[in-house]
Design a protein around this motif. Structure first.
Motif, short mmCIF file in Angstrom:
data_model
loop_
_atom_site.label_atom_id
_atom_site.label_comp_id
_atom_site.label_asym_id
_atom_site.label_seq_id
_atom_site.Cartn_x
_atom_site.Cartn_y
_atom_site.Cartn_z
N LEU A 108 -22.26 -56.16 5.85
CA LEU A 108 -22.98 -56.56 4.63
C LEU A 108 -23.89 -55.47 4.10
CD1 LEU A 108 -23.84 -60.32 5.29
CD2 LEU A 108 -22.12 -59.38 3.75
N HIS A 109 -24.48 -54.67 4.99
CA HIS A 109 -25.37 -53.62 4.48
C HIS A 109 -24.59 -52.56 3.72
CE1 HIS A 109 -24.10 -51.58 8.26
NE2 HIS A 109 -24.34 -50.47 7.58
N ALA A 112 -23.84 -54.19 0.38
CA ALA A 112 -25.09 -54.29 -0.39
C ALA A 112 -25.38 -53.00 -1.15
CB ALA A 112 -26.24 -54.65 0.52
N VAL A 115 -23.31 -53.08 -4.23
CA VAL A 115 -23.83 -54.08 -5.17
C VAL A 115 -25.05 -53.52 -5.90
CG1 VAL A 115 -24.87 -56.37 -5.40
CG2 VAL A 115 -22.89 -56.04 -3.90
N LYS A 116 -25.89 -52.80 -5.16
CA LYS A 116 -27.06 -52.18 -5.80
C LYS A 116 -26.63 -51.17 -6.85
CE LYS A 116 -31.24 -49.49 -4.81
NZ LYS A 116 -32.04 -48.79 -3.77
N ARG A 155 -26.71 -64.37 2.90
CA ARG A 155 -26.84 -63.04 2.29
C ARG A 155 -25.58 -62.67 1.52
NH1 ARG A 155 -27.58 -57.00 4.98
NH2 ARG A 155 -28.43 -56.03 3.09
N LEU A 159 -25.49 -61.71 -2.43
CA LEU A 159 -24.88 -60.51 -2.99
C LEU A 159 -23.78 -60.87 -3.98
CD1 LEU A 159 -24.63 -58.37 0.27
CD2 LEU A 159 -26.12 -57.91 -1.68
N THR A 163 -23.54 -60.04 -7.98
CA THR A 163 -22.36 -59.36 -8.54
C THR A 163 -21.85 -60.12 -9.76
OG1 THR A 163 -21.76 -58.51 -6.35
CG2 THR A 163 -20.03 -58.54 -8.03
N SER A 194 -27.07 -69.44 -1.40
CA SER A 194 -27.67 -68.15 -1.05
C SER A 194 -28.98 -68.27 -0.29
CB SER A 194 -27.91 -67.34 -2.33
OG SER A 194 -28.96 -67.93 -3.10
N TYR A 292 -35.73 -57.35 -7.49
CA TYR A 292 -34.33 -57.54 -7.09
C TYR A 292 -33.63 -58.61 -7.91
CZ TYR A 292 -35.14 -61.99 -4.66
OH TYR A 292 -35.42 -63.29 -4.36
#
Length: 407
Positions: A108-109, A112, A115-116, A155, A159, A163, A194, A292
């Motif tokens: 996931l990191h 992420a 996604v950022k 999480r 995300l 998106t 979420s 965020y």
């Protein structure tokens, strides 16, 4: 090449009015707008404001996008949007079925980080790049929601919801209104899973945006009131994320209140009261704050001060407010989409006050800030068409801009 057309919004209003077997006065009465103004808009002597478009669309029983001519399919084909939009539609088919992908989703990191980056493309109104990258992320995150449990699953949904938020900006900006509604349905599904109440509020915020197209401004306004109540406790505790959310909700409520029909002094007072509440929240934050979920601060609030005056038809006030503004360089770098929208609003006000050169200069600034947003924004096109009709000097720079827009 884009289709070459001189059709302005007023001409489309006249066409749809005739289909509905209404006279100009009949439509003006039904839409609660000035008969004189409607006549000038239909003849092309006045540009159509979003409020007038929404009022006419509601009275005619159609969506605003029909009157503004969206989506601009020829231009999108030229810019190669067809394949990415088709891929987005395909990605929306699955949101709840686990599959057996060739490769399992990444950690996931790692997702992420992508996604950022997608969020940065969204803020820059890089529609094509966002549309290109989003479908694969959606597929990967949908699979991740099935492979994780507990906080990991939450999480993944968070995300995924964000998106979808990025995708919504693209399809809405391009005028694919029905597709935008489908994106919001998927976003709502993930937001509710979420574990983040602000994602749920963000979904309502975007849902209220679609009310501008349907003319159901009263629905959007009530959505904002309900969402404001949902974040009230966190705001009272001084949570900065809650303050950013609250400020944005107030700004959207400001614009929705300005369009509530029929127009009245109390409506204007309500819109100004919402803006004042937003300004107080901006002062409480102490500066522009990147968040965020939804970023907020004095700069965006000042931008909406100009937009509000334009919406209310006080074009001279809008121009004066814009002249007093100074957008920080950092804000312009981080939020080119907002900067572009601001200059499109300023150009409308300058056009109405007779400053055609100023209006064109503002459109050039809008294009410089966010080219794709400007190219597909109906009001940028409407202003350019009005400038071209008024131009008697064969201005080559204006002609080039007209060709760039595809009108």
């Amino acid at each position: 090449m884009p289709e070459c057309t001189d059709t302005h919004i007023g001409a489309r209003i006249a066409e749809q009015r005739n289909i509905a077997h209404l006279t100009q006065r009949g439509l003006a009465d039904k839409a609660h707008i000035s008969y004189s103004l409607l006549s000038k808009v239909e003849s092309g002597h006045k540009p159509a404001s979003p409020a007038l478009v929404a009022a006419c669309a509601r009275a005619l029983g159609i969506e605003s996008s029909i009157l503004v001519g969206q989506p601009f399919t020829a231009e999108q084909r030229e810019d190669r949007f067809d394949a990415p939009i088709a891929a987005i539609r395909a990605s929306l088919e699955n949101w709840d079925v686990p599959l057996d992908p060739v490769a399992p989703p990444r950690a996931l990191h790692e997702i992420a980080a992508d996604v950022k980056a997608l969020g940065e493309l969204r803020r820059s109104a890089e529609y094509l790049k966002t549309a290109d990258k989003a479908p694969a992320l959606i597929d990967e995150l949908v699979e991740a929601t099935h492979r994780h449990e507990g906080r990991g699953r939450e999480r993944a949904h968070r995300l995924l919801a964000y998106t979808y938020r990025c995708v919504h900006d693209v399809v809405y900006g391009l005028g694919h209104i029905d597709l935008g509604s489908a994106v919001l349905a998927r976003m709502s599904y993930s937001a509710e899973r979420s574990g983040d109440p602000y994602m749920v509020v963000l979904t309502a915020y975007l849902r209220a945006q679609s009310c501008f197209n349907t003319g159901r401004h009263e629905v959007g306004f009530r959505l904002m009131e309900r969402s404001l109540a949902d974040v009230e406790d966190d705001v009272r505790r001084g949570d900065r994320s809650a303050l950013c959310v609250q400020g944005n909700l107030r700004l959207r409520a400001t614009m929705l209140a300005a369009r509530l029909s029929p127009a009245s002094k109390s409506q204007e007072d309500s819109a100004r009261a919402q803006w004042q509440e937003a300004w107080e929240t901006a002062e409480r934050l102490g500066g522009d704050t990147q968040n965020y979920v939804m970023s907020f601060g004095p700069s965006n609030t000042r931008i909406h001060e100009v937009a509000l005056e334009v919406e209310l038809g006080h074009y001279g006030r809008a121009v004066k407010a814009a002249e007093k503004m100074h957008l920080p360089d950092e804000f312009c770098e981080l939020y080119p989409d907002r900067v572009s929208h601001h200059y499109i609003d300023v150009s409308r006000a300058q056009l109405w006050t007779g400053d055609r050169q100023g209006a064109f200069t503002s459109l050039l600034r809008a294009r410089s800030a966010a080219p794709q947003k400007t190219r597909y924004h109906p009001q940028a096109r409407e202003t350019v068409l009005a400038l071209r009709r008024a131009d008697r000097s064969s201005n080559e720079t204006l002609a080039n801009y007209v060709r760039w827009l595809g009108v």
